[in-house]
Design an enzyme around this catalytic site. Structure first.
Site, PDB file in Angstrom:
ATOM      1  N   ARG A  84      -1.928 -24.292 -17.030  1.00  0.00           N
ATOM      2  CA  ARG A  84      -1.328 -23.398 -18.151  1.00  0.00           C
ATOM      3  C   ARG A  84      -0.735 -22.109 -17.793  1.00  0.00           C
ATOM      4  O   ARG A  84      -1.333 -21.406 -17.127  1.00  0.00           O
ATOM      5  CB  ARG A  84      -2.389 -23.278 -19.033  1.00  0.00           C
ATOM      6  CG  ARG A  84      -2.471 -22.468 -20.404  1.00  0.00           C
ATOM      7  CD  ARG A  84      -3.794 -22.240 -21.047  1.00  0.00           C
ATOM      8  NE  ARG A  84      -3.722 -21.396 -22.162  1.00  0.00           N
ATOM      9  CZ  ARG A  84      -4.281 -20.156 -22.073  1.00  0.00           C
ATOM     10  NH1 ARG A  84      -4.927 -19.702 -21.118  1.00  0.00           N
ATOM     11  NH2 ARG A  84      -4.088 -19.299 -23.169  1.00  0.00           N
ATOM     12  N   ARG A 110      -2.926  -7.526 -30.743  1.00  0.00           N
ATOM     13  CA  ARG A 110      -3.575  -6.862 -29.527  1.00  0.00           C
ATOM     14  C   ARG A 110      -3.616  -5.466 -29.379  1.00  0.00           C
ATOM     15  O   ARG A 110      -2.961  -4.827 -30.177  1.00  0.00           O
ATOM     16  CB  ARG A 110      -2.839  -7.409 -28.217  1.00  0.00           C
ATOM     17  CG  ARG A 110      -2.656  -8.761 -27.802  1.00  0.00           C
ATOM     18  CD  ARG A 110      -2.083  -9.408 -26.606  1.00  0.00           C
ATOM     19  NE  ARG A 110      -2.216 -10.742 -26.372  1.00  0.00           N
ATOM     20  CZ  ARG A 110      -3.312 -11.411 -25.824  1.00  0.00           C
ATOM     21  NH1 ARG A 110      -4.264 -10.693 -25.351  1.00  0.00           N
ATOM     22  NH2 ARG A 110      -3.174 -12.735 -25.774  1.00  0.00           N
ATOM     23  N   LYS A 120      -3.212 -25.729 -31.262  1.00  0.00           N
ATOM     24  CA  LYS A 120      -4.542 -24.764 -30.695  1.00  0.00           C
ATOM     25  C   LYS A 120      -5.268 -24.512 -32.069  1.00  0.00           C
ATOM     26  O   LYS A 120      -4.705 -23.920 -33.127  1.00  0.00           O
ATOM     27  CB  LYS A 120      -4.113 -23.524 -30.121  1.00  0.00           C
ATOM     28  CG  LYS A 120      -3.600 -23.751 -28.558  1.00  0.00           C
ATOM     29  CD  LYS A 120      -2.891 -22.389 -28.001  1.00  0.00           C
ATOM     30  CE  LYS A 120      -4.076 -21.358 -27.863  1.00  0.00           C
ATOM     31  NZ  LYS A 120      -3.590 -20.260 -27.036  1.00  0.00           N
ATOM     32  N   THR A 173     -12.055 -22.197 -23.578  1.00  0.00           N
ATOM     33  CA  THR A 173     -12.544 -21.009 -23.731  1.00  0.00           C
ATOM     34  C   THR A 173     -14.078 -20.854 -23.527  1.00  0.00           C
ATOM     35  O   THR A 173     -14.858 -21.507 -23.911  1.00  0.00           O
ATOM     36  CB  THR A 173     -12.347 -20.338 -25.100  1.00  0.00           C
ATOM     37  OG1 THR A 173     -11.008 -20.659 -25.701  1.00  0.00           O
ATOM     38  CG2 THR A 173     -12.464 -18.686 -25.203  1.00  0.00           C
TER      39      THR A 173
END
Length: 477
Positions: A36, A77, A221, A279
């Site tokens: 990834r 972010r 996702k 995760t």
């Protein structure tokens, strides 16, 4: 050659800890099936070097490792913070600003210009996958005044979540399309798409690639509440799912995450599309050589739920022990799969559920293959394939036997790197005699021996519609 001793696929996020040729080689030997590339970090130049290294190693080692380019989507972010990481404590007063500044403990930049329009008084703001929580106490111009409710260390560029708030953002950004164009030029075929909310988000990426003359394998996702609510629409459009539990665990109540995980894996299995559980799987191995007992149990339970693949994030990207993390996942997968096979705690519920749905010919063939390998002494299943659909349909039963999928298409081989128990072989489509071609491909790689019994699927007129049970010695004759 020896086939791997585990069938669950391993996804490794590549970063500074794992981007050297030596480490990439070791990760492939250890069991990495998918590399990834997280385009939220790094430069195109750096990513190009990694992609080319992986492709070089695949050619050198004669293996299939899929490169999955992760499109970041509209991820909010934290900006640059001086003396990062900073330590926030409960009760601290902090301002969040949309200005492009170098922040401090008291004034934290957030790269989201619409923040003052989306956030409201008493809204909760979460940082770093929810480990830090603030509450908004007021809005002033381009700033949000907040109080720290749950403190902790906050570093530059960590993620920000505003659950339950309409962010007024398109899930597919212009930056995503720029990344897509770059990755396509680098020969990447597989992409994970972040923060999607409906099937049309996936279709936008597919259409953009099609305009470039490329077919792509897309992983949706699942990390927002609306994506869970619209999962059937998304599954109609996508090729695979990733259960991205970091953001998902902030966007929906944390106690719902385990149930959502099980439900999504079951839905993906029913449809015959691969699913990645991601995760915090071995998060503590970012800094420690061993995982916690809870993490090991989490990985095992995801496999027992029926996941096709398990993913490492920071553990392999920036962790101190990337290789050890892969070895740990492989050991857990091997032990868990063996227990499931020996106890009969397999995927019989999937077989029953599929039997209750309207089935096509390929579904019936996959059921027959599953029944054959349960009742006969079969070494492995061989599935020559154009699209990869047949091996994926067989894979959803999580059989004890390997599924050897043969294709002359690179995209098909790469996408099968995500499916449980499928070993993709790139085979030149040059023989009219299918059985002769299959035998030659197997024996040239040291797979199988005289006397082995195999299940061979075949297809005519564009689909798989035939199953044969063959002894290899008969093929030799």
């Amino acid at each position: 050659m020896n086939l791997p001793d585990h069938k669950t696929k391993i996804v490794c996020t590549i970063g500074p800890a794992s981007s050297s040729e030596e480490m990439l080689r070791e990760l492939i030997f250890a069991g990495m099936n998918v590399a990834r590339i997280n385009f939220s970090h790094g430069s195109f130049e750096d990513h190009s070097k990694v992609i080319r290294l992986i492709k070089k190693l695949c050619d050198e080692l004669n293996v299939v490792v899929s490169v999955m380019a992760d499109l970041p989507g509209p991820k909010i972010r934290v900006g640059e913070i001086k003396d990062s990481p900073i330590n926030l404590q409960k009760g601290d007063k902090v301002k969040l600003t949309t200005e492009r500044i170098v922040g401090s403990k008291d004034l934290i930049p957030v790269d989201f210009d619409k923040l003052p329009y989306c956030i409201a008084k008493k809204s909760n703001v979460y940082f770093n996958d929810g480990f830090i929580q603030m509450r908004c106490s007021g809005i002033c111009s381009n700033e949000a005044e907040c109080e720290v409710i749950v403190g902790g260390q906050l570093s530059s560029h960590k993620g920000v979540n505003l659950p339950g708030i309409d962010l007024l953002l398109d899930p597919v950004t212009e930056k995503d399309l720029e990344i897509l164009d770059f990755a396509l030029e680098e020969g990447v075929n597989c992409f994970s798409v972040s923060f999607i909310e409906q099937g049309s988000d996936i279709q936008k990426i597919r259409d953009h690639a099609a305009k470039k003359g490329r077919s792509v394998f897309l992983v949706a996702k699942i990390e927002r509440g609306p994506s869970v609510e619209n999962i059937d629409d998304i599954m109609d459009a996508t090729d695979a799912l990733m259960i991205a539990r970091g953001d998902l665990g902030v966007e929906i109540p944390i106690e719902e995450v385990p149930i959502v995980q099980k439900e999504l894996i079951h839905k993906a299995n029913l449809r015959g599309i691969p699913v990645i559980t991601a995760t915090h799987m071995l998060e503590s191995m970012t800094d420690n050589v061993r995982p916690t007992r809870a993490e090991a149990t989490d990985v095992a339970n995801a496999i027992l739920d029926g996941t096709d693949a398990i993913m490492l994030s920071g553990e392999t990207a920036v962790g101190k022990y990337p290789l050890e993390a892969v070895h740990t996942m492989v050991r857990i997968a091997k032990k868990t799969e063996a227990w499931r096979d020996s106890t009969g705690s397999g995927m019989g519920n999937i077989r029953d559920a599929i039997g209750e749905t309207e089935m096509g010919i390929s579904d019936v063939i996959s059921l027959q293959v599953y029944d054959a390998i349960r009742k006969l002494s079969i070494e492995f299943v061989v599935t020559p394939t154009y699209s990869g659909a047949t091996p994926r349909r067989i894979s959803r039963f999580k059989p004890e036997n390997w599924i050897i999928a043969m294709s002359h298409l690179d995209l098909t081989c790469e996408q099968l790197a995500y499916s449980y128990g499928v070993y993709p072989l790139s085979v030149y489509d040059g023989s009219d005699d299918l059985e002769k071609k299959v035998l030659g491909a197997l024996l040239s790689r040291g797979i199988g021996k005289s006397g082995d019994t195999i299940v061979l699927t075949q297809g005519y007129s564009g689909g798989t519609n035939l199953l044969k049970i063959i002894e290899i010695e008969h093929l030799v004759e």
